[in-house]
Design a protein around this motif. Structure first.
Motif, PDB file in Angstrom:
ATOM      1  N   ARG A  14       0.682  -1.215  -0.007  1.00  0.00           N
ATOM      2  CA  ARG A  14      -0.111  -0.035   0.097  1.00  0.00           C
ATOM      3  C   ARG A  14       0.877   1.326   0.000  1.00  0.00           C
ATOM      4  O   ARG A  14       0.573   2.173  -0.777  1.00  0.00           O
ATOM      5  N   TYR A  41       2.007   1.853  -3.505  1.00  0.00           N
ATOM      6  CA  TYR A  41       1.122   2.363  -4.328  1.00  0.00           C
ATOM      7  C   TYR A  41       0.873   3.727  -4.243  1.00  0.00           C
ATOM      8  O   TYR A  41       0.444   4.485  -5.261  1.00  0.00           O
ATOM      9  N   LEU A  42       0.632   3.907  -2.955  1.00  0.00           N
ATOM     10  CA  LEU A  42       0.562   5.615  -2.714  1.00  0.00           C
ATOM     11  C   LEU A  42       1.643   6.607  -3.091  1.00  0.00           C
ATOM     12  O   LEU A  42       1.220   7.416  -3.794  1.00  0.00           O
ATOM     13  N   LEU A  69       1.203   6.746  -6.950  1.00  0.00           N
ATOM     14  CA  LEU A  69       0.214   7.672  -7.145  1.00  0.00           C
ATOM     15  C   LEU A  69       0.560   9.199  -6.803  1.00  0.00           C
ATOM     16  O   LEU A  69       0.206  10.102  -7.912  1.00  0.00           O
ATOM     17  N   GLY A  91       0.120  11.262  -2.838  1.00  0.00           N
ATOM     18  CA  GLY A  91      -0.692   9.973  -3.342  1.00  0.00           C
ATOM     19  C   GLY A  91      -1.988   9.642  -2.513  1.00  0.00           C
ATOM     20  O   GLY A  91      -2.910   9.643  -3.059  1.00  0.00           O
ATOM     21  N   GLU A 151      -5.615  10.030  -4.486  1.00  0.00           N
ATOM     22  CA  GLU A 151      -6.496   9.044  -4.219  1.00  0.00           C
ATOM     23  C   GLU A 151      -7.696   9.463  -3.681  1.00  0.00           C
ATOM     24  O   GLU A 151      -8.889   9.203  -4.250  1.00  0.00           O
ATOM     25  N   TYR A 152      -7.887  10.431  -2.731  1.00  0.00           N
ATOM     26  CA  TYR A 152      -9.132  11.022  -2.120  1.00  0.00           C
ATOM     27  C   TYR A 152      -9.637  11.885  -3.028  1.00  0.00           C
ATOM     28  O   TYR A 152     -10.839  11.608  -3.329  1.00  0.00           O
ATOM     29  N   GLU A 180     -11.235  10.048  -6.475  1.00  0.00           N
ATOM     30  CA  GLU A 180     -12.431   9.276  -6.128  1.00  0.00           C
ATOM     31  C   GLU A 180     -13.456  10.103  -5.479  1.00  0.00           C
ATOM     32  O   GLU A 180     -14.767   9.612  -5.822  1.00  0.00           O
ATOM     33  N   PRO A 210      -7.913   7.637  -9.154  1.00  0.00           N
ATOM     34  CA  PRO A 210      -6.889   7.991  -8.548  1.00  0.00           C
ATOM     35  C   PRO A 210      -5.869   8.601  -9.340  1.00  0.00           C
ATOM     36  O   PRO A 210      -4.945   9.191  -9.201  1.00  0.00           O
TER      37      PRO A 210
END
Length: 515
Positions: A112, A115-116, A119, A296, A300-301, A304, A315
């Motif tokens: 995770r 991934y962030l 992003l 990131g 993402e926030y 979405e 994202p």
């Protein structure tokens, strides 16, 4: 409007940012703070969080809690990474934070975390295929990105703090210690990221260590821009810096230009981890990202919750440069209809005069950025606003361009009221462009100047410009509606004829065709 607070608690430092999202969905950074806490110090021996680091972290979180109340933050997203994830007392620490501050922190997995970080990079740097690393105090996240999609991602449990402790690299280091450390790091890569060996792709780095290496490189080369994001460290210069770092003791490192004194004890281990990764992957240059995990989290926030242009939700931003400019435009009051007309006509002139100016597709994108933002300097002062616009474009948080590309876009806008040696001398960063760059800048800025002149009254009297371009002259046929007064636009455009002949080597003829 809402304010979103993001807390990123790592092994070495803790970061706190507040992003404001306006009613029109534009967003910008409103506040940020970072402190070194060293949660992971000594963890390789004890398996527990550093007690002093725990108290420093709690002190910071109490301050952040107060700041959120003062700034009326409506949402808080807090994450903790490797130190809290790996420590035997990590879970108890997270519970203590909740009890004492009311802040709920999520301990995220290595996957995770990677991934962030991805992003944060993919939404701010316009690269399609690359290896990405995010080096923290207790781990390094390595990802492979193909066509802007993450295809491999692993969290390797080696970091600047833990490796410093394990090999005693904080002060003076011996060649034997360096050799043992390099061999250890390489074995970890061979075990955990075999897919990364010999890829020969661009390498994008995230984290405090690589940012410090960028600052050191900038200091050594007298680089004029004090910006880190999207800065490129050539492999040769990185290796020179690496060699000087591993041969120095703590005292001499603290005197190195560009290196933060608080990171001087960790830079040896960090540099070894990065250098070994460069050798392992076959990377030639390092692209430094100033955006990472916390960015990131926001993307993402935001993606979405609000989405990006044309109703797209998700994202990942489809077009980094376009979204970045669009967001910047929305963040201030702009005459959007005027900007759209200037942009459309400037790009039309670019397309029809391509034979004469020799610009590339990328040059066209930079002209478009300049057209959208050419009037941004009016927020400073109407007088000399072209020069103010250049400064704003050069320093604004615009993503999807290399640093020198952003400068070129800035200079194109800076000359949209004409080219003069006086203005040229006023540009602090002018020497960073080559003579060929300046030739393009002058030619493209004239196209922007003509486009803006055509809408000098903000009435849209020039609907279209047809270009006849041959060896003898360039003829612009201006088209508009019958009965409209076009005298101001024609007068303003003709004022650039002399400059056009100087830059393009042939006369500019302006004609008007109604209907």
């Amino acid at each position: 409007m809402e304010r979103v607070a993001i807390i990123d608690m790592g092994s070495n430092s803790i970061r706190f940012i507040v992003m404001q999202v306006a009613d029109n969905k534009s967003y910008h950074l409103e506040y940020q703070q970072k402190e070194a806490i060293r949660l992971g110090r000594g963890m390789s021996e004890t398996g527990k969080l550093n007690p002093e680091g725990v108290e420093r972290a709690l002190a910071c979180l109490h301050v952040y809690k107060h700041m959120m109340e003062v700034m009326q933050v409506t949402k808080c997203i807090a994450v903790a990474t490797a130190a809290a994830r790996n420590a035997s007392d990590g879970e108890a620490f997270i519970e203590r934070i909740k009890q004492e501050t009311g802040i709920e922190i999520e301990v995220i997995s290595g996957e995770r975390e990677a991934y962030l970080g991805y992003l944060g990079v993919v939404n701010t740097i316009d690269e399609r295929n690359y290896v990405q690393f995010d080096l923290g105090g207790a781990s390094i996240e390595v990802s492979l990105v193909r066509d802007r999609k993450i295809v491999e991602s692993v969290s390797v449990p080696i970091g600047a703090v833990t490796v410093t402790d394990a090999f005693n690299l904080g002060d003076k280091v011996t060649p034997a210690a360096i050799e043992r450390c390099c061999a250890f790091v390489r074995r970890k890569y061979e075990e955990m990221i075999p897919w990364a060996e010999g890829l020969n792709l661009p390498v994008i780095g995230v984290g405090g260590t690589v940012r410090n290496l960028a600052k050191m490189d900038q200091a050594q080369t007298n680089y004029q821009l004090s910006r880190i994001h999207n800065y490129i460290i050539p492999r040769r210069r990185f290796e020179e810096t690496y060699t000087s770092i591993i041969k120095s003791n703590l005292s001499s490192r603290k005197r190195m230009k560009g290196l933060s004194s608080e990171r001087a004890d960790l830079i040896v281990a960090g540099a070894i981890i990065i250098n070994t990764l460069m050798e392992f992957t076959g990377g030639q240059n390092i692209i430094v990202s100033g955006c990472g995990l916390r960015d990131g989290v926001f993307f993402e926030y935001y993606g979405e919750t609000y989405g990006y242009g044309d109703g797209y939700k998700g994202p990942i931003i489809p077009d980094v440069l376009q979204e970045s400019v669009h967001n910047y435009l929305l963040s201030a009051d702009r005459r959007m209809e005027h900007l759209e007309r200037v942009r459309t006509l400037a790009l039309s002139l670019f397309d029809q005069l391509k034979r004469s100016h020799g610009g590339t597709r990328r040059d066209r994108s930079l002209l478009e950025v300049a057209a959208w933002l050419h009037d941004s300097g009016k927020v400073v002062n109407y007088y000399d606003h072209a020069r103010h616009s250049a400064f704003i474009i050069a320093h604004a948080p615009l993503y999807g361009m290399r640093q020198l590309e952003q400068l070129r876009a800035a200079f194109i806008a800076g000359f949209h009221h004409g080219i003069s040696n006086k203005i040229m001398r006023a540009y602090r960063y002018g020497m960073m462009l080559t003579p060929e760059d300046w030739k393009k800048v002058r030619r493209l800025s004239l196209l922007l100047a003509l486009a803006e002149a055509s809408d000098v009254t903000y009435e849209g009297v020039v609907r279209r410009i047809d270009v006849a371009d041959d060896e003898e002259a360039v003829v612009l046929s201006l088209r508009g509606k019958k009965g409209e007064d076009h005298s101001a636009a024609e007068f303003e455009m003709k004022s650039y004829c002399k400059q056009f002949k100087k830059e393009y080597g042939k006369p500019l003829i302006i004609m008007w065709q109604k209907g």
